[in-house]
Write a protein that holds these residues in place. Structure first.
Motif, short mmCIF file in Angstrom:
data_model
loop_
_atom_site.label_atom_id
_atom_site.label_comp_id
_atom_site.label_asym_id
_atom_site.label_seq_id
_atom_site.Cartn_x
_atom_site.Cartn_y
_atom_site.Cartn_z
N ALA A 51 47.01 40.54 58.91
CA ALA A 51 45.82 41.35 58.68
C ALA A 51 44.59 40.70 59.31
O ALA A 51 43.74 41.38 59.90
N GLU A 52 44.48 39.39 59.17
CA GLU A 52 43.35 38.66 59.76
C GLU A 52 43.36 38.79 61.28
O GLU A 52 42.32 39.04 61.90
N ALA A 53 44.53 38.62 61.88
CA ALA A 53 44.64 38.70 63.34
C ALA A 53 44.30 40.09 63.86
O ALA A 53 43.75 40.23 64.96
N MET A 54 44.63 41.12 63.06
CA MET A 54 44.39 42.50 63.49
C MET A 54 43.05 43.04 63.01
O MET A 54 42.67 44.17 63.36
N GLY A 55 42.33 42.25 62.22
CA GLY A 55 41.04 42.70 61.71
C GLY A 55 41.16 43.87 60.76
O GLY A 55 40.33 44.79 60.77
N LEU A 56 42.19 43.83 59.91
CA LEU A 56 42.48 44.96 59.00
C LEU A 56 42.39 44.53 57.54
O LEU A 56 42.58 43.36 57.21
N PRO A 57 42.13 45.48 56.64
CA PRO A 57 42.18 45.19 55.21
C PRO A 57 43.58 44.72 54.81
O PRO A 57 44.58 45.12 55.44
N PHE A 58 43.65 43.92 53.77
CA PHE A 58 44.93 43.39 53.30
C PHE A 58 45.07 43.56 51.79
O PHE A 58 44.12 43.31 51.04
N VAL A 59 46.23 43.99 51.37
CA VAL A 59 46.57 44.05 49.95
C VAL A 59 48.02 43.60 49.79
O VAL A 59 48.77 43.53 50.77
N TYR A 60 48.40 43.28 48.56
CA TYR A 60 49.82 43.02 48.31
C TYR A 60 50.25 43.73 47.04
O TYR A 60 49.43 44.05 46.18
N VAL A 61 51.54 43.99 46.98
CA VAL A 61 52.11 44.76 45.87
C VAL A 61 53.10 43.90 45.09
O VAL A 61 54.02 43.31 45.69
N ARG A 62 52.91 43.85 43.78
CA ARG A 62 53.82 43.11 42.90
C ARG A 62 55.05 43.96 42.59
O ARG A 62 55.00 45.20 42.66
N PRO A 63 56.15 43.31 42.19
CA PRO A 63 57.35 44.08 41.80
C PRO A 63 57.08 45.01 40.62
O PRO A 63 57.58 46.13 40.57
N THR A 64 56.25 44.52 39.67
CA THR A 64 55.87 45.31 38.50
C THR A 64 54.40 45.03 38.19
O THR A 64 53.86 44.00 38.60
N PRO A 65 53.74 45.91 37.45
CA PRO A 65 52.35 45.66 37.08
C PRO A 65 52.22 44.39 36.23
O PRO A 65 53.14 44.01 35.50
N LYS A 66 51.09 43.71 36.35
CA LYS A 66 50.83 42.53 35.53
C LYS A 66 50.83 42.91 34.06
O LYS A 66 50.43 44.03 33.70
N ASP A 67 51.27 42.00 33.22
CA ASP A 67 51.28 42.28 31.78
C ASP A 67 50.04 41.75 31.09
O ASP A 67 49.99 41.64 29.86
N HIS A 68 49.01 41.41 31.88
CA HIS A 68 47.76 40.94 31.30
C HIS A 68 46.61 41.31 32.24
O HIS A 68 46.84 41.87 33.31
N GLY A 69 45.39 41.02 31.81
CA GLY A 69 44.23 41.33 32.63
C GLY A 69 44.09 42.82 32.90
O GLY A 69 44.18 43.64 31.99
N MET A 70 43.93 43.18 34.16
CA MET A 70 43.77 44.58 34.56
C MET A 70 45.10 45.31 34.68
O MET A 70 45.12 46.52 34.90
N GLY A 71 46.19 44.58 34.57
CA GLY A 71 47.51 45.22 34.68
C GLY A 71 47.80 45.75 36.08
O GLY A 71 48.56 46.71 36.25
N ASN A 72 47.22 45.10 37.09
CA ASN A 72 47.38 45.59 38.46
C ASN A 72 48.80 45.38 39.00
O ASN A 72 49.42 44.35 38.73
N GLN A 73 49.25 46.33 39.77
CA GLN A 73 50.46 46.14 40.56
C GLN A 73 50.09 45.96 42.02
O GLN A 73 50.73 45.20 42.75
N ILE A 74 49.02 46.65 42.43
CA ILE A 74 48.48 46.49 43.78
C ILE A 74 47.23 45.62 43.70
O ILE A 74 46.29 45.94 42.98
N GLU A 75 47.25 44.51 44.43
CA GLU A 75 46.11 43.60 44.44
C GLU A 75 45.33 43.78 45.73
O GLU A 75 45.85 43.56 46.82
N GLY A 76 44.08 44.20 45.58
CA GLY A 76 43.25 44.51 46.73
C GLY A 76 42.85 45.96 46.67
O GLY A 76 43.25 46.70 45.76
N GLU A 77 42.07 46.41 47.61
CA GLU A 77 41.57 47.78 47.61
C GLU A 77 42.33 48.64 48.61
O GLU A 77 42.34 48.37 49.80
N LEU A 78 42.96 49.68 48.09
CA LEU A 78 43.72 50.61 48.91
C LEU A 78 43.49 52.01 48.38
O LEU A 78 43.48 52.23 47.17
N LYS A 79 43.31 52.97 49.29
CA LYS A 79 43.01 54.34 48.89
C LYS A 79 44.11 55.28 49.35
O LYS A 79 44.74 55.07 50.39
#
Length: 212
Positions: free
Chosen positions: A88-116
């Motif tokens: 993503a850095e080399a291509m100058g693009l936004p980057f996110v990553y996806v967990r196998p399952t949502p987190k069981d604490h905090g915000m409960g995110n499965q996708i980390e980063g901003e994606l629309k």
């Protein structure tokens, strides 16, 4: 004989730094319970700047040639996070990553980063075995209406079950290196014997039942 210089070069590098370990006589046990004469940990390549850079360059080149430019790069957690971020850095693009399952604490995110929804993405993966965990990420992204242009991985075992699953999911897959290139390089460099190669080929044909 494989003539893909990139596949053979990556196989050479992975064997050189022992990111891929071949032990036909002393099999590994995978998390799935499968017995395997091979263990692959591409993350070791991150510790070698020359190899890390080569892998990143080939990932970027393949993405541009096979898929074109997406709106964002998505990595499969956790093995592909670092490589995905480098791409993503080399291509100058936004980057996110996806967990196998949502987190069981905090915000409960499965996708980390901003994606629309509506954005086009390329998924970066570390390696493809059965393809199950990789395709779970495809499903998550499609549910939020992202356009999955395809997936790219550093290495694949080339299992029929994985190939069938990707076809069924209608998700294009590009890999830099594969099991056949690995075997060829391993034999040519005397990393394994011809006898060991027969064992390694037999395992790939029926990995679920091999060693039982």
């Amino acid at each position: 004989m494989i003539k893909d210089d990139i596949a053979l070069k990556i196989a050479e590098y992975l064997l050189q730094i022992k990111a891929i370990k071949l032990q036909p006589q002393k099999p590994f046990t995978w998390a799935s319970g499968w017995k395997s004469p091979i263990y692959c940990d591409n993350r070791i390549a991150l510790s070698y700047p020359k190899i890390r850079t080569y892998v990143r360059q080939q990932l970027v080149k393949s993405i541009e040639e096979k898929y074109g430019r997406p709106d964002a790069i998505v990595a499969v957690a956790t093995g592909a996070i670092a490589q995905g971020a480098l791409v993503a850095e080399a291509m100058g693009l936004p980057f996110v990553y996806v967990r196998p399952t949502p987190k069981d604490h905090g915000m409960g995110n499965q996708i980390e980063g901003e994606l629309k929804g509506g954005q086009s993405v390329i998924i970066v993966e570390d390696l493809i075995s059965t393809g199950k965990s990789s395709l779970q990420v495809v499903e998550v992204l499609r549910k939020m209406d992202c356009e999955v242009k395809g997936m790219i991985a550093i290495f694949t075992y080339g299992f029929k079950t994985a190939n069938d699953s990707f076809k069924k999911a209608k998700c294009p897959l590009v890999t830099l290196c594969n099991y056949d290139a690995l075997l060829q390089q391993a034999v040519e460099t005397n990393y394994v014997t011809e006898k060991d190669m027969l064992t390694l080929k037999a395992w790939r044909e029926d990995p679920e039942n091999w060693g039982k």
